[in-house]
Motif scaffolding. Sequence first.
Motif, PDB file in Angstrom:
ATOM      1  N   ASP A   1       0.864  -1.184   0.000  1.00 33.38           N
ATOM      2  CA  ASP A   1       0.000   0.000   0.000  1.00 33.38           C
ATOM      3  C   ASP A   1       0.897   1.229   0.000  1.00 33.38           C
ATOM      4  O   ASP A   1       1.615   1.496   0.970  1.00 33.38           O
ATOM      5  N   MET A   2       0.843   1.987  -1.092  1.00 31.13           N
ATOM      6  CA  MET A   2       1.769   3.109  -1.270  1.00 31.13           C
ATOM      7  C   MET A   2       1.566   4.200  -0.218  1.00 31.13           C
ATOM      8  O   MET A   2       2.534   4.766   0.304  1.00 31.13           O
ATOM      9  N   ALA A   3       0.309   4.487   0.120  1.00 36.31           N
ATOM     10  CA  ALA A   3       0.046   5.556   1.094  1.00 36.31           C
ATOM     11  C   ALA A   3       0.579   5.166   2.474  1.00 36.31           C
ATOM     12  O   ALA A   3       1.199   5.992   3.170  1.00 36.31           O
ATOM     13  N   ARG A   4       0.341   3.917   2.901  1.00 34.59           N
ATOM     14  CA  ARG A   4       0.829   3.473   4.208  1.00 34.59           C
ATOM     15  C   ARG A   4       2.355   3.446   4.232  1.00 34.59           C
ATOM     16  O   ARG A   4       2.984   3.821   5.235  1.00 34.59           O
ATOM     17  N   ALA A   5       2.965   2.996   3.129  1.00 34.23           N
ATOM     18  CA  ALA A   5       4.425   2.974   3.063  1.00 34.23           C
ATOM     19  C   ALA A   5       4.996   4.388   3.187  1.00 34.23           C
ATOM     20  O   ALA A   5       5.999   4.615   3.878  1.00 34.23           O
ATOM     21  N   ALA A   6       4.343   5.352   2.529  1.00 31.64           N
ATOM     22  CA  ALA A   6       4.818   6.739   2.598  1.00 31.64           C
ATOM     23  C   ALA A   6       4.728   7.264   4.025  1.00 31.64           C
ATOM     24  O   ALA A   6       5.621   7.996   4.482  1.00 31.64           O
ATOM     25  N   ARG A   7       3.653   6.876   4.748  1.00 32.40           N
ATOM     26  CA  ARG A   7       3.533   7.321   6.138  1.00 32.40           C
ATOM     27  C   ARG A   7       4.646   6.719   6.997  1.00 32.40           C
ATOM     28  O   ARG A   7       5.193   7.386   7.885  1.00 32.40           O
ATOM     29  N   LEU A   8       4.974   5.442   6.764  1.00 31.60           N
ATOM     30  CA  LEU A   8       6.068   4.825   7.513  1.00 31.60           C
ATOM     31  C   LEU A   8       7.391   5.523   7.246  1.00 31.60           C
ATOM     32  O   LEU A   8       8.236   5.660   8.133  1.00 31.60           O
TER      33      LEU A   8
ATOM     34  N   VAL B   1       7.380  10.408   4.042  1.00 31.92           N
ATOM     35  CA  VAL B   1       7.609  11.104   2.767  1.00 31.92           C
ATOM     36  C   VAL B   1       6.285  11.148   2.010  1.00 31.92           C
ATOM     37  O   VAL B   1       5.295  10.515   2.394  1.00 31.92           O
ATOM     38  N   HIS B   2       6.263  11.887   0.892  1.00 32.58           N
ATOM     39  CA  HIS B   2       5.067  11.960   0.048  1.00 32.58           C
ATOM     40  C   HIS B   2       4.938  10.643  -0.725  1.00 32.58           C
ATOM     41  O   HIS B   2       5.944  10.037  -1.103  1.00 32.58           O
ATOM     42  N   PRO B   3       3.719  10.184  -0.998  1.00 32.72           N
ATOM     43  CA  PRO B   3       3.552   8.947  -1.773  1.00 32.72           C
ATOM     44  C   PRO B   3       4.269   8.978  -3.117  1.00 32.72           C
ATOM     45  O   PRO B   3       4.757   7.940  -3.584  1.00 32.72           O
ATOM     46  N   ASN B   4       4.334  10.164  -3.754  1.00 28.60           N
ATOM     47  CA  ASN B   4       5.032  10.240  -5.050  1.00 28.60           C
ATOM     48  C   ASN B   4       6.522   9.936  -4.889  1.00 28.60           C
ATOM     49  O   ASN B   4       7.146   9.349  -5.788  1.00 28.60           O
ATOM     50  N   THR B   5       7.098  10.356  -3.759  1.00 33.47           N
ATOM     51  CA  THR B   5       8.508  10.047  -3.497  1.00 33.47           C
ATOM     52  C   THR B   5       8.704   8.541  -3.369  1.00 33.47           C
ATOM     53  O   THR B   5       9.680   7.969  -3.875  1.00 33.47           O
ATOM     54  N   CYS B   6       7.769   7.884  -2.703  1.00 31.49           N
ATOM     55  CA  CYS B   6       7.832   6.435  -2.548  1.00 31.49           C
ATOM     56  C   CYS B   6       7.736   5.754  -3.914  1.00 31.49           C
ATOM     57  O   CYS B   6       8.497   4.814  -4.209  1.00 31.49           O
ATOM     58  N   ARG B   7       6.798   6.204  -4.758  1.00 31.25           N
ATOM     59  CA  ARG B   7       6.648   5.615  -6.092  1.00 31.25           C
ATOM     60  C   ARG B   7       7.923   5.796  -6.907  1.00 31.25           C
ATOM     61  O   ARG B   7       8.372   4.868  -7.619  1.00 31.25           O
ATOM     62  N   TYR B   8       8.517   6.978  -6.830  1.00 33.13           N
ATOM     63  CA  TYR B   8       9.729   7.257  -7.596  1.00 33.13           C
ATOM     64  C   TYR B   8      10.868   6.320  -7.171  1.00 33.13           C
ATOM     65  O   TYR B   8      11.574   5.757  -8.012  1.00 33.13           O
ATOM     66  N   ARG B   9      11.034   6.122  -5.870  1.00 35.40           N
ATOM     67  CA  ARG B   9      12.111   5.248  -5.393  1.00 35.40           C
ATOM     68  C   ARG B   9      11.907   3.815  -5.869  1.00 35.40           C
ATOM     69  O   ARG B   9      12.869   3.149  -6.286  1.00 35.40           O
ATOM     70  N   LEU B  10      10.685   3.318  -5.791  1.00 34.96           N
ATOM     71  CA  LEU B  10      10.434   1.945  -6.231  1.00 34.96           C
ATOM     72  C   LEU B  10      10.672   1.802  -7.743  1.00 34.96           C
ATOM     73  O   LEU B  10      11.212   0.788  -8.195  1.00 34.96           O
ATOM     74  N   ARG B  11      10.266   2.825  -8.500  1.00 35.82           N
ATOM     75  CA  ARG B  11      10.481   2.779  -9.957  1.00 35.82           C
ATOM     76  C   ARG B  11      11.977   2.792 -10.279  1.00 35.82           C
ATOM     77  O   ARG B  11      12.456   2.033 -11.138  1.00 35.82           O
ATOM     78  N   GLN B  12      12.728   3.596  -9.549  1.00 37.87           N
ATOM     79  CA  GLN B  12      14.159   3.651  -9.759  1.00 37.87           C
ATOM     80  C   GLN B  12      14.833   2.331  -9.362  1.00 37.87           C
ATOM     81  O   GLN B  12      15.776   1.868 -10.014  1.00 37.87           O
ATOM     82  N   ALA B  13      14.350   1.710  -8.268  1.00 39.86           N
ATOM     83  CA  ALA B  13      14.919   0.432  -7.844  1.00 39.86           C
ATOM     84  C   ALA B  13      14.705  -0.622  -8.916  1.00 39.86           C
ATOM     85  O   ALA B  13      15.602  -1.432  -9.216  1.00 39.86           O
ATOM     86  N   ARG B  14      13.511  -0.626  -9.532  1.00 37.24           N
ATOM     87  CA  ARG B  14      13.256  -1.568 -10.620  1.00 37.24           C
ATOM     88  C   ARG B  14      14.215  -1.323 -11.787  1.00 37.24           C
ATOM     89  O   ARG B  14      14.812  -2.264 -12.336  1.00 37.24           O
ATOM     90  N   THR B  15      14.359  -0.055 -12.135  1.00 35.86           N
ATOM     91  CA  THR B  15      15.155   0.288 -13.321  1.00 35.86           C
ATOM     92  C   THR B  15      16.640   0.065 -13.085  1.00 35.86           C
ATOM     93  O   THR B  15      17.331  -0.563 -13.908  1.00 35.86           O
TER      94      THR B  15
END
Length: 555
Positions: A501-508, A511-525
Amino acid sequence: MDTRTLGELLDTLGEPALRLLTAPSGLTTPVTEVLLYDAHAPFPDRAPGALLLAVGVRADAAGGLVDTAAAARMAGLVVRGGDGPSSGQGPSSEQGSSSEQGLASEHGLADGHGLADAVARARERGLALLTVDEDAAWHHVHLLLAGAVGARPSLAGGAALGDLFSLAGAVATAVGGATVIEDPRQRILAHSAIPGQPVDEPRRQGILGRQVPGSPENTEQYRVLFASQGPVRLPALSPEELPRLAIAVRAGGETLGSLWVVDDGTLAPDAEEALSQGASTAALLLLRARAAQELSRHMTGDLLRRLLDGTAEPATAAERLGLAPGTPVRVAAFALEGAAGAPDGEQAALRLLDLVRLQCEARYGRHACVLVDGVVYALLPGTYGRAGERQRRLAEDIVRRAGQALRVPVRAGLGDVVPEVAEVRGSREDADLVLRVLGPEETVAAMEEVRARAVLLRLSELLGERRELAAGAWRDIVAYDAGHGTDYARTLVCWLDAGCDMARAARLLAVHPNTCRYRLRQARTQLGIDLDDPDERLVLWLQLRTLAGLRGAGA
């Protein structure tokens, strides 16, 4: 003198073995003896200072017996019942019926009205009212309480006790006066019963209470006695008392007790020599009793040690420990926090062993406890449900008392219940594991309470031992973070902990949920990990949690 009081009994045995409901006369009430109630036998007209164990009577049906015990001037009544926390020193006599109803509820008894009535009657009549646990066997309770008040000497068995009584009779015959044998705390272990030998009132009261009555004058006589190397003649301390001939009982410089003879002026000419010979024999008997007790404990402890490491034959061990075939058991482990390397760590561990053994014997009677590598292990009868909860409270009580006595924090772990003695080793491993995963603020836990942490700890050890299990993308992620200043590993753990869950992960991560999405996308790439594959997500999460030691929740 060291007379036992109600408060001292509670300090010695304490919860959960013995709980106080009320003590209207206070905790300094002297307790002289422990009696067993028999509904089919005549009730004593007078038994001042006695503590009556009401066999077959529950707390919520004890009102009538309270009246009878109070009329006999007893100190207190002990009934069965109560499964909740103790009320400390018990409610005060000023509390009303609503408080008594609350007490009944607190102790988990079936009939709150019956308990309230019993407590109210006990307060009105000045009688202490106590309860024992549902699991406690009356003969075990009697043994421990009687030993604590001195109504039974703490010897290894009936043979040793009989030998001391025989010796007291032999000394009385040889010396010519009524004789008692005492321990160093002035508890009367045995006495003579020769017809025609005078016994004064202080001696009579001492025999009835199994404790020499205390006074400053008495204390001075004991000081003189223990400072002497041979028999001592001591004057009467009051008009109603006769003089005494006494001698200390020693072995290797250690004082084991004393022999006292009533001197009515007709003692034998060689009374002092006969008393000296009696003291030598008493020393042998007391040493033999102590050695037998210590040997029994040593053998039981050694048997438990071999059970814990899996080298004992289970059927034989169960029989020697008094366990019926197929009896479920569990292991409790107690450890001193940070005391293993201390100069007095070994001595503190031995004292912890004594404390654990005392509390377990108060609950279960003869008991197996052993000290292994700084940890005290106790074998408990394995039970489930509320009985299992009582075992946890027993561990909590031991931890609290031991911590106060030793001034070192103590922790305890309860292993899983196993169906038979043959599986004790597994329960011991559980208990050890619980001690390892206890948090900084935790002192006691059972395996079922910390199983998830225990499993993760075991997995971390297993993964770390095998090359193929320790390899994987987690190493690349941690290395990339170290080299580039990124935070991909912790972001992945928080995202996986949050159930993707992106929102819960961002709260942990705060950071902002978009920051969390960006990090995961970068980790994949950057690292080529496939977060759409559930198997890869599971393995990655396990490795990051166990091998990298990362946490999302509470990080």
